[in-house]
Write an enzyme that holds these catalytic residues in place. Structure first.
Site, PDB file in Angstrom:
ATOM      1  N   ASP A 150       0.848  -1.194   0.000  1.00  0.00           N
ATOM      2  CA  ASP A 150       0.000   0.000   0.000  1.00  0.00           C
ATOM      3  C   ASP A 150       0.886   1.248   0.000  1.00  0.00           C
ATOM      4  O   ASP A 150       1.894   1.310   0.704  1.00  0.00           O
ATOM      5  CB  ASP A 150      -0.923  -0.004   1.227  1.00  0.00           C
ATOM      6  CG  ASP A 150      -2.077   0.967   1.059  1.00  0.00           C
ATOM      7  OD1 ASP A 150      -3.223   0.509   0.941  1.00  0.00           O
ATOM      8  OD2 ASP A 150      -1.827   2.195   1.044  1.00  0.00           O
ATOM      9  N   GLU A 205     -12.268   3.531  -1.226  1.00  0.00           N
ATOM     10  CA  GLU A 205     -11.768   4.628  -2.079  1.00  0.00           C
ATOM     11  C   GLU A 205     -11.524   4.172  -3.507  1.00  0.00           C
ATOM     12  O   GLU A 205     -11.701   4.935  -4.450  1.00  0.00           O
ATOM     13  CB  GLU A 205     -10.455   5.180  -1.520  1.00  0.00           C
ATOM     14  CG  GLU A 205     -10.617   5.953  -0.225  1.00  0.00           C
ATOM     15  CD  GLU A 205      -9.283   6.279   0.424  1.00  0.00           C
ATOM     16  OE1 GLU A 205      -8.228   6.005  -0.176  1.00  0.00           O
ATOM     17  OE2 GLU A 205      -9.314   6.796   1.551  1.00  0.00           O
ATOM     18  N   HIS A 213     -10.324  -5.225  -3.297  1.00  0.00           N
ATOM     19  CA  HIS A 213      -8.989  -5.491  -2.771  1.00  0.00           C
ATOM     20  C   HIS A 213      -9.109  -5.775  -1.292  1.00  0.00           C
ATOM     21  O   HIS A 213     -10.068  -5.335  -0.639  1.00  0.00           O
ATOM     22  CB  HIS A 213      -8.066  -4.289  -3.012  1.00  0.00           C
ATOM     23  CG  HIS A 213      -8.627  -3.003  -2.520  1.00  0.00           C
ATOM     24  ND1 HIS A 213      -9.571  -2.293  -3.233  1.00  0.00           N
ATOM     25  CD2 HIS A 213      -8.418  -2.321  -1.373  1.00  0.00           C
ATOM     26  CE1 HIS A 213      -9.905  -1.216  -2.554  1.00  0.00           C
ATOM     27  NE2 HIS A 213      -9.216  -1.215  -1.409  1.00  0.00           N
TER      28      HIS A 213
HETATM   29  P1  5GP Z   1      -9.818   1.413   0.152  1.00  0.00           P
HETATM   30  O1  5GP Z   1     -10.093   2.619   1.017  1.00  0.00           O
HETATM   31  O2  5GP Z   1     -10.451   1.551  -1.198  1.00  0.00           O
HETATM   32  O3  5GP Z   1     -10.163   0.133   0.837  1.00  0.00           O
HETATM   33  O4  5GP Z   1      -8.266   1.363   0.004  1.00  0.00           O
HETATM   34  C1  5GP Z   1      -7.551   1.810  -1.105  1.00  0.00           C
HETATM   35  C2  5GP Z   1      -6.093   1.709  -0.751  1.00  0.00           C
HETATM   36  O5  5GP Z   1      -5.333   1.836  -1.927  1.00  0.00           O
HETATM   37  C3  5GP Z   1      -5.605   2.779   0.220  1.00  0.00           C
HETATM   38  O6  5GP Z   1      -5.075   2.177   1.400  1.00  0.00           O
HETATM   39  C4  5GP Z   1      -4.549   3.550  -0.572  1.00  0.00           C
HETATM   40  O7  5GP Z   1      -3.461   3.947   0.224  1.00  0.00           O
HETATM   41  C5  5GP Z   1      -4.156   2.540  -1.649  1.00  0.00           C
HETATM   42  N1  5GP Z   1      -3.734   3.137  -2.892  1.00  0.00           N
HETATM   43  C6  5GP Z   1      -4.390   4.087  -3.601  1.00  0.00           C
HETATM   44  N2  5GP Z   1      -3.718   4.408  -4.714  1.00  0.00           N
HETATM   45  C7  5GP Z   1      -2.606   3.628  -4.720  1.00  0.00           C
HETATM   46  C8  5GP Z   1      -1.506   3.506  -5.631  1.00  0.00           C
HETATM   47  O8  5GP Z   1      -1.411   4.165  -6.657  1.00  0.00           O
HETATM   48  N3  5GP Z   1      -0.537   2.597  -5.304  1.00  0.00           N
HETATM   49  C9  5GP Z   1      -0.611   1.837  -4.172  1.00  0.00           C
HETATM   50  N4  5GP Z   1       0.389   0.977  -3.969  1.00  0.00           N
HETATM   51  N5  5GP Z   1      -1.641   1.926  -3.299  1.00  0.00           N
HETATM   52  C10 5GP Z   1      -2.618   2.818  -3.564  1.00  0.00           C
END
Ligand code: 5GP
Length: 113
Positions: free
Chosen positions: A29, A94, A99
């Site tokens: 992440d 987000e 995932h």
């Molecule tokens: P969600 O809130 O959708 O469960 O989590 C999305 C996750 O994706 C977040 O923890 C954020 O830090 C991670 N994330 C978003 N954009 C990127 C990216 O471009 N690269 C990586 N490695 N992680 C990302």
């Protein structure tokens, strides 16, 4: 429009890749909230947990199988870890490409916040 995770899978944007097979990719992440914070991502673009179907449900087994393998490999299996999947607004999702967050490497504390 491909999701940010599809763009990572297609090597259009960089990421630290931990593991990859035909069905899933595991990356670090970009904004870790624990010493170990990986994202386990089915390659197929499934927007939310609500979109898991008869057709693609096997991918969830692949996700958890890979988590078990990674946990053994990193020797975090005995101490333990946490897996989180956020869904829609109340879940704080987000990125609309399912995932699973794998958090480990330290005592994680209470589940909420
Ligand atoms: P969600 O809130 O959708 O469960 O989590 C999305 C996750 O994706 C977040 O923890 C954020 O830090 C991670 N994330 C978003 N954009 C990127 C990216 O471009 N690269 C990586 N490695 N992680 C990302």
């Amino acid at each position: 429009m491909p999701t940010i995770f599809t763009r990572i899978i297609n090597r259009e944007i960089p990421a630290e890749i931990v593991y990859e097979n035909e069905d899933i990719i595991v990356i670090k992440d970009i904004n870790p909230v624990a010493k170990i914070h990986f994202l386990v991502i089915p390659k197929k673009e499934i927007a939310t947990l609500n979109d898991i179907s008869q057709e693609n449900k096997y991918l969830i087994g692949e996700v958890f199988f890979s988590i078990a393998e990674i946990a053994k490999e990193l020797k975090i299996d005995k101490d333990g870890y946490r897996v989180i999947a956020n869904c829609n607004t109340y879940g704080g999702q987000e990125v609309f490409h399912i995932h699973f967050h794998l958090l480990a490497g330290e005592l994680l504390g209470p589940m909420k916040n």
